[in-house]
Structure formats: C-alpha cells, structure tokens
Design a protein around this motif. Structure first.
Motif, mmCIF file in Angstrom:
data_model
loop_
_atom_site.group_PDB
_atom_site.id
_atom_site.type_symbol
_atom_site.label_atom_id
_atom_site.label_comp_id
_atom_site.label_asym_id
_atom_site.label_seq_id
_atom_site.Cartn_x
_atom_site.Cartn_y
_atom_site.Cartn_z
ATOM 1 N N SER A 131 -33.479 -21.829 -10.949
ATOM 2 C CA SER A 131 -34.507 -20.925 -11.473
ATOM 3 C C SER A 131 -34.506 -19.624 -10.676
ATOM 4 O O SER A 131 -34.045 -19.585 -9.536
ATOM 5 N N LEU B 299 -41.039 -25.147 -22.706
ATOM 6 C CA LEU B 299 -39.623 -24.829 -22.578
ATOM 7 C C LEU B 299 -38.842 -25.343 -23.790
ATOM 8 O O LEU B 299 -38.060 -24.635 -24.395
ATOM 9 N N ALA C 36 -34.390 -25.711 -14.395
ATOM 10 C CA ALA C 36 -35.790 -25.325 -14.182
ATOM 11 C C ALA C 36 -36.191 -25.288 -12.717
ATOM 12 O O ALA C 36 -37.175 -24.632 -12.367
ATOM 13 N N CYS D 125 -36.578 -19.833 -15.940
ATOM 14 C CA CYS D 125 -35.658 -20.980 -15.929
ATOM 15 C C CYS D 125 -34.275 -20.504 -16.333
ATOM 16 O O CYS D 125 -34.140 -19.594 -17.139
ATOM 17 N N THR E 284 -42.719 -25.869 -17.958
ATOM 18 C CA THR E 284 -42.324 -25.447 -16.617
ATOM 19 C C THR E 284 -43.305 -24.409 -16.087
ATOM 20 O O THR E 284 -43.834 -23.598 -16.851
#
Length: 203
Positions: free
Chosen positions: A161, A119, A157, A199, A108
């Motif tokens: 986020s 991630l 994400a 995230c 991400t």
C-alpha cells in the motif's frame, strides 16, 4: 387471469416456487457464514506464516475474527472481510452468472480513520464457489484454497500500500481547522490520521 378470479392451482405453484427460493436464500446465507469462517482460518494461517520470520516484536500482521468480520492488520493498515446482509441476483455485478448469491465485502482503511472504503466483494454461490469476478475458489477447498487469494489481498492492501502526505488543501477537514481550548490546540484532534492511503492490488 381476472382480478376477480382466484386460480387456486396457479397460486399453489407460485407459493411452492417461492418456497424453493426462500430455501435457496437460507442455504446461501449458511454458505456465506462458512465462507467467512474459511477466510478466518486462512487469516490465522497467514499470521502463523509471518510469525515464523518475526522479530522480537512479533509478526508483521495480526488478525481479529468475529461472527461477521475478519480483520487483518499490519502497520496501521487494515483489510476487513465482512458479511453483507441479504441474498440477491448477481446480474448487475462483474462477470455475472445470472444466479442468486450472497456476498462477503472487502474493505480497507488506516487505523484511526472514521471510514473504511469498499475495495471489492466476493460472491458466494449455491455450489460453494466464491469469486470476485476474476479469481475463484471453493469453500470445500478450505483455508488452503483461500490462502493464495488472501495473500494477494494482504500484499496489495497492507504490504504494497502507499501512504502519502496529501497537499494542505486535501488534508482531512478536521485538521484544517483544529479547535483551541484554553489557548492550546485540541490534542485529540491532532491524533486523527492525516495521511492518504492507497491499495496496490497489482503488487
């Protein structure tokens, strides 16, 4: 066995076992390709779902698909699924099965950043199951089976986020000292992202 003695039968057995291992690695490599194709199909479906409620500007997320990556983007936030090269044992990963597997890595980042952050990863096993150690789905279930998993990651994400302004001392190094050309700040440097990004996979 002495180093000076060649045991032909034992060597043939070892060679056959190694041949089976190589065949398994080739099979797993093909399954990783199939898993990524399912991710791509699910991403296209997710964009289509967003298109149903889209404004004149279009859907809030888009996707780019290549042979080795699937990227879902929205509002400058990016979620990328990429094939990892190689096949290996999972014994050091979370909730191992003591089996060989391939992996699809999940990254991400914000658009314009110089790096994307790992991630999590999805393991791909010989039986066609894919898991991150908690959630599990099957390649055979196709895009429908992966859609809830992908939606979970897109929510965490992209939709949920957190984008924030870092304190001055934590601003990107390139922005703490911006080059000056002909008595003006270098505009291209100023266009680099300077906000923080987190995230929220609990979202």
């Amino acid at each position: 066995m002495s180093d000076k003695t060649f045991d032909r039968d034992q060597f043939i057995k070892k060679a056959a076992a190694f041949g089976q291992q190589v065949e398994l690695e080739e099979k797993l490599g093909s399954l990783v390709v199939k898993a990524l194709a399912v991710v791509g199909e699910a991403a296209v479906r997710l964009v289509a779902v967003c298109r149903e409620g889209a404004s004149d500007k279009g859907p809030v997320i888009t996707t780019k698909i290549s042979e080795t990556m699937v990227q879902v983007s929205g509002g400058g936030r990016n979620l990328v699924f990429a094939m990892a090269q190689g096949i290996a044992s999972d014994h050091r990963l979370q909730a191992p099965r003591a089996e060989a597997c391939g992996q699809v890595l999940v990254f991400t980042h914000l658009t314009g950043e110089a790096e994307s952050h790992l991630l999590t990863s999805m393991r791909v096993y010989e039986n066609g199951e894919c898991t991150d150690g908690e959630l599990t789905w099957s390649i055979e279930s196709g895009a429908d089976g992966f859609l809830p998993y992908l939606a979970h990651f897109v929510r965490g994400a992209i939709f949920h986020s957190t984008v924030y302004w870092p304190v001055i001392d934590e601003m990107p190094f390139c922005l703490q000292k911006v080059p000056v050309y002909e008595d003006q700040l270098h505009e291209q440097t100023l266009k680099k992202p300077c906000v923080g990004f987190e995230c929220n996979l609990k979202g």
